[in-house]
Design a protein around this motif. Sequence first.
Motif: not given
Length: 72
Positions: A25, A29, A32
């Motif tokens: 996770t 993230r 990005q």
Amino acid sequence: MSDHVYKVVELVGSSTSSIEDAIQTAIKRADQTLRNLRWFEVVQTRGHVENGEVHHYQVVLKAGFTLEDETP
């Protein structure tokens, strides 16, 4: 092979299912918004307990990314 300079940031990932999912996770993230993400190191692992069971996992990561070359 050229020399690299890395910038290191601290990330915190969380998951209700596993430590590995908490890591994924955080990395997904960060990927990005950070270019050239290259490595990570787990520096802390913790969790939340409810009614005698692990309810939530949390990991603190150091993540490194290469700095882009300077343009003249």
